[in-house]
Design a protein around this motif. Sequence first.
Motif, PDB file in Angstrom:
ATOM      1  N   UNK A 250     -13.149  -1.910   4.025  1.00 12.25           N
ATOM      2  CA  UNK A 250     -12.584  -0.834   2.671  1.00 12.25           C
ATOM      3  C   UNK A 250     -11.356  -0.020   3.331  1.00 12.25           C
ATOM      4  N   UNK A 251     -11.624   0.608   4.592  1.00 15.92           N
ATOM      5  CA  UNK A 251     -10.395   1.289   5.061  1.00 15.92           C
ATOM      6  C   UNK A 251      -9.354   0.612   5.171  1.00 15.92           C
ATOM      7  N   UNK A 252      -9.455  -0.779   5.839  1.00 15.48           N
ATOM      8  CA  UNK A 252      -8.290  -1.594   6.269  1.00 15.48           C
ATOM      9  C   UNK A 252      -7.514  -1.574   5.245  1.00 15.48           C
ATOM     10  N   UNK A 253      -8.383  -2.108   4.059  1.00 17.08           N
ATOM     11  CA  UNK A 253      -7.862  -2.639   2.554  1.00 17.08           C
ATOM     12  C   UNK A 253      -6.861  -1.384   2.041  1.00 17.08           C
ATOM     13  N   UNK A 254      -7.635  -0.164   2.244  1.00 13.77           N
ATOM     14  CA  UNK A 254      -6.967   1.109   1.561  1.00 13.77           C
ATOM     15  C   UNK A 254      -5.668   1.376   2.349  1.00 13.77           C
ATOM     16  N   UNK A 255      -5.478   1.275   3.730  1.00 10.14           N
ATOM     17  CA  UNK A 255      -4.464   1.545   4.511  1.00 10.14           C
ATOM     18  C   UNK A 255      -3.605   0.406   4.027  1.00 10.14           C
ATOM     19  N   UNK A 256      -3.874  -0.932   3.848  1.00  7.82           N
ATOM     20  CA  UNK A 256      -3.137  -2.026   2.999  1.00  7.82           C
ATOM     21  C   UNK A 256      -2.206  -1.590   1.836  1.00  7.82           C
ATOM     22  N   UNK A 257      -2.957  -0.936   0.997  1.00 11.31           N
ATOM     23  CA  UNK A 257      -2.733  -0.451  -0.294  1.00 11.31           C
ATOM     24  C   UNK A 257      -1.796   0.743  -0.300  1.00 11.31           C
ATOM     25  N   UNK A 258      -1.940   1.593   0.745  1.00 13.40           N
ATOM     26  CA  UNK A 258      -0.936   2.534   0.849  1.00 13.40           C
ATOM     27  C   UNK A 258       0.306   2.164   1.275  1.00 13.40           C
ATOM     28  N   UNK A 259       0.297   1.177   2.194  1.00 11.36           N
ATOM     29  CA  UNK A 259       1.744   0.677   2.454  1.00 11.36           C
ATOM     30  C   UNK A 259       2.204  -0.018   1.357  1.00 11.36           C
ATOM     31  N   UNK A 260       1.465  -0.803   0.658  1.00  7.44           N
ATOM     32  CA  UNK A 260       1.914  -1.576  -0.530  1.00  7.44           C
ATOM     33  C   UNK A 260       2.685  -0.335  -1.487  1.00  7.44           C
ATOM     34  N   UNK A 261       1.997   0.417  -1.687  1.00  9.77           N
ATOM     35  CA  UNK A 261       2.822   1.576  -2.570  1.00  9.77           C
ATOM     36  C   UNK A 261       4.103   2.091  -2.009  1.00  9.77           C
ATOM     37  N   UNK A 262       4.184   2.301  -0.639  1.00  8.12           N
ATOM     38  CA  UNK A 262       5.457   2.653  -0.022  1.00  8.12           C
ATOM     39  C   UNK A 262       6.459   1.841  -0.280  1.00  8.12           C
ATOM     40  N   UNK A 263       6.087   0.538  -0.086  1.00  4.35           N
ATOM     41  CA  UNK A 263       7.003  -0.549  -0.229  1.00  4.35           C
ATOM     42  C   UNK A 263       7.473  -0.678  -1.603  1.00  4.35           C
ATOM     43  N   UNK A 264       6.598  -0.448  -2.776  1.00  5.57           N
ATOM     44  CA  UNK A 264       6.824  -0.471  -3.949  1.00  5.57           C
ATOM     45  C   UNK A 264       7.979   0.582  -4.496  1.00  5.57           C
ATOM     46  N   UNK A 265       7.634   1.778  -3.774  1.00  6.86           N
ATOM     47  CA  UNK A 265       8.575   2.804  -4.123  1.00  6.86           C
ATOM     48  C   UNK A 265      10.082   2.539  -3.671  1.00  6.86           C
ATOM     49  N   UNK A 266      10.104   1.767  -2.503  1.00  9.80           N
ATOM     50  CA  UNK A 266      11.453   1.348  -1.690  1.00  9.80           C
ATOM     51  C   UNK A 266      11.753   0.158  -2.472  1.00  9.80           C
ATOM     52  N   UNK A 267      11.171  -0.245  -3.789  1.00 14.24           N
ATOM     53  CA  UNK A 267      11.713  -1.484  -4.592  1.00 14.24           C
ATOM     54  C   UNK A 267      11.534  -2.612  -3.548  1.00 14.24           C
ATOM     55  N   UNK A 268      10.776  -2.886  -2.715  1.00 10.60           N
ATOM     56  CA  UNK A 268      10.388  -3.983  -1.840  1.00 10.60           C
ATOM     57  C   UNK A 268       9.078  -4.773  -2.511  1.00 10.60           C
ATOM     58  N   UNK A 269       9.465  -5.152  -3.567  1.00 10.25           N
ATOM     59  CA  UNK A 269       8.197  -5.622  -4.444  1.00 10.25           C
ATOM     60  C   UNK A 269       7.592  -6.851  -3.653  1.00 10.25           C
ATOM     61  N   UNK A 270       8.316  -7.756  -3.264  1.00 13.05           N
ATOM     62  CA  UNK A 270       7.930  -8.980  -2.684  1.00 13.05           C
ATOM     63  C   UNK A 270       6.885  -8.303  -1.295  1.00 13.05           C
ATOM     64  N   UNK A 271       7.373  -7.738  -0.578  1.00 12.63           N
ATOM     65  CA  UNK A 271       6.494  -7.213   0.803  1.00 12.63           C
ATOM     66  C   UNK A 271       5.104  -6.362   0.158  1.00 12.63           C
ATOM     67  N   UNK A 272       5.591  -5.742  -1.150  1.00 14.30           N
ATOM     68  CA  UNK A 272       4.382  -4.882  -1.660  1.00 14.30           C
ATOM     69  C   UNK A 272       3.188  -5.803  -2.018  1.00 14.30           C
TER      70      UNK A 272
END
Length: 217
Positions: free
Chosen positions: A92-114
């Motif tokens: 769960x901790x690793x998944x939450x970290x991944x999702x936080x990173x995904x949201x940062x990427x999404x805010x940068x409009x890097x939708x594929x890596x998100x």
Amino acid sequence: VALRVGDQKVVQVPTGFVYNWQVSAPEVVKVSHPWNLSMMVQLTGLSEGMATVRLHNREGQYVSVHAKVLPRKLREVPQLPNQGLLSDDERRRIARDRMKRAERLRQQDDVYEAMVEYERAVSVLSPLAHQTPAELTRAEQERRKLATEIRDRYERLTFEMTNFLKDGDRRMALQRLADVKQLVPDESDVRWQNADLLYRILEQVIQREKERRGRGL
């Protein structure tokens, strides 16, 4: 040429070899000549199997393209090492970290890596699927949303590219192909491969036209 069921792949062929194409197994692959460029055909995988595409030119010569259509395959997600040793809380901790990173990427409009980060979160949480953790539900929902957004953007860019080509604006068409490659940066993705091939072919066409104008032809 290898592709999977449902995939489309653009194949470069010699100039002029686009007339009277024939397919020995039309139930396996569909052939079209995209965007009126004379150096490529588009293959669409219909069902698993082998097919031979024969392309003719006006002089009666022909070339053959052999296509192998593979079964539809889900996108492979990178696995974290030693996943079997992780506790439920660690997952769960690793998944939450991944999702936080995904949201940062999404805010940068890097939708594929998100989307990739959400896929990784789903992967690490998959052994807990029987528990239906909230993190897994959220990661799967966000992954689907991003996949849909990428598909819609891809379709819009290719539609615009086609219209630019029809209008004779090859440079703007070239820019849309560059946009596709940026949207889908994974070189193993058939969408990136198609855009890259079309980009290189269109560059050649533009360069030839420039050389002809330079010679006053």
